[in-house]
Design an enzyme around this catalytic site. Structure first.
Site, PDB file in Angstrom:
ATOM      1  N   TYR A   1     102.921  -3.120 121.494  1.00  6.37           N
ATOM      2  CA  TYR A   1     101.571  -2.806 121.032  1.00  6.37           C
ATOM      3  C   TYR A   1     100.627  -2.619 122.219  1.00  6.37           C
ATOM      4  O   TYR A   1      99.859  -1.651 122.279  1.00  6.37           O
ATOM      5  CB  TYR A   1     101.041  -3.907 120.109  1.00  6.37           C
TER       6      TYR A   1
ATOM      7  N   ARG B   1      91.501 -13.897 124.724  1.00  7.31           N
ATOM      8  CA  ARG B   1      90.097 -14.339 124.725  1.00  7.31           C
ATOM      9  C   ARG B   1      89.433 -14.126 123.371  1.00  7.31           C
ATOM     10  O   ARG B   1      88.587 -14.918 122.947  1.00  7.31           O
ATOM     11  CB  ARG B   1      89.334 -13.565 125.802  1.00  7.31           C
TER      12      ARG B   1
ATOM     13  N   ARG C   1      91.415  -9.445 111.980  1.00  7.19           N
ATOM     14  CA  ARG C   1      92.456  -8.819 112.813  1.00  7.19           C
ATOM     15  C   ARG C   1      93.351  -9.900 113.406  1.00  7.19           C
ATOM     16  O   ARG C   1      92.877 -10.996 113.728  1.00  7.19           O
ATOM     17  CB  ARG C   1      91.827  -8.013 113.948  1.00  7.19           C
TER      18      ARG C   1
ATOM     19  N   PHE D   1      88.040   0.998 141.202  1.00  5.03           N
ATOM     20  CA  PHE D   1      88.142   1.272 139.770  1.00  5.03           C
ATOM     21  C   PHE D   1      89.271   0.463 139.143  1.00  5.03           C
ATOM     22  O   PHE D   1      89.138  -0.057 138.031  1.00  5.03           O
ATOM     23  CB  PHE D   1      88.386   2.771 139.567  1.00  5.03           C
TER      24      PHE D   1
END
Length: 290
Positions: free
Chosen positions: A44, A91, A101, A161
């Site tokens: 997933y 978290r 969910r 980044f």
């Protein structure tokens, strides 16, 4: 979006089309099933974040900002995404529960409770924390890949980044580890801490030092009675071996005035963003509790 996409060179269009297709197919697969095994958890997270890491890495290489190996080594790029996604899932336990969910793998949480929602009950807090620690230990296994990936980057903008979300993630896991608050409210790193991480994570030695700092913080909190304690100690040992302090650190005194100006602007914008997000999240959680 379509107009911007058509303006890109074909080499970029091909990467984006391929990644978006794979992501769409993968996310559709999980519309009809929950995350049961740890293998499915990895799967997933691959669909929703690992593919992003792979796609971005291929773009970095296609643009010649980075060497071809960055885009070719899909295993490392996938780990970059999995580490971030697992951190978010760990978290966000309470927020996801309020929204209906479930992303924690059943294979893990079913050893600690009959239902995932039971972990939020006060009488189950000890088992809940043990489950939390096991999932954090699982996520930490991606850190060696993260460090290897970042060590290959040469372009400063690409490095910043990629590195900033990773150091934010390790700091978040350190805050969540063995912390009952994950099941009671929102666990977050301090705004000043976030800004410091963004300004410091500008080279691989600095990132290694940050990783070392936070895995040491986790190590100090490992309960001797925790079922995952041995595994946690083992993965921390492997991270330590890759991130021992001693390398040259970037000195802020050597930054150019324009870099400092940009850094302070980024810090100010980030602080404002974090303030807004934190306030919105707290209001949402309070509304859910009411």
């Amino acid at each position: 979006i379509s107009m911007e996409f058509r303006n890109l060179s074909k080499v970029y269009q091909d990467v984006i089309s391929d990644i978006c297709h794979k992501m769409g197919v993968g996310m559709a697969e999980f519309l009809e099933k929950k995350v049961d095994s740890q293998h499915e958890w990895d799967k997933y997270c691959h669909y929703v974040a690992g593919l992003v890491g792979i796609g971005l890495s291929r773009l970095f290489s296609a643009s010649e900002l980075e060497d071809p190996i960055v885009g070719q080594d899909t295993e490392l790029a996938n780990s970059m995404g999995l580490f971030l996604q697992k951190t978010n899932i760990i978290r966000d336990y309470l927020e996801d529960q309020l929204e209906g969910r479930e992303f924690w793998p059943r294979e893990v949480w079913s050893r600690y409770a009959k239902k995932l929602s039971d972990l939020a009950k006060p009488e189950n807090i000890d088992m809940a924390v043990q489950c939390l620690n096991e999932l954090i230990t699982n996520a930490l296994h991606h850190v060696p890949d993260v460090l290897t990936y970042l060590s290959r980057l040469k372009n400063q903008s690409v490095f910043n980044f990629c590195a900033i979300p990773q150091v934010m993630a390790i700091a978040t896991l350190a805050a969540c580890y063995n912390n009952k608050q994950v099941f009671r409210g929102v666990v977050k790193i301090r705004k000043g801490q976030a800004v410091t991480l963004m300004m410091d994570a500008t080279n691989i030695q600095a990132v290694k030092a940050i990783m070392y700092q936070y895995v040491e913080e986790i190590y100090q909190k490992i309960p001797s009675t925790d079922p995952s304690s041995n595994k946690t100690q083992q993965v921390i040992a492997s991270i330590r071996a890759m991130s021992l302090p001693g390398g040259p650190m970037a000195s802020r005194h050597h930054y150019s005035p324009i870099y400092l100006s940009c850094a302070m602007l980024l810090a100010a914008l980030s602080w404002q963003y974090l303030s807004t997000i934190s306030k919105a999240t707290e209001e949402y959680v309070q509304a859910g509790e009411n």
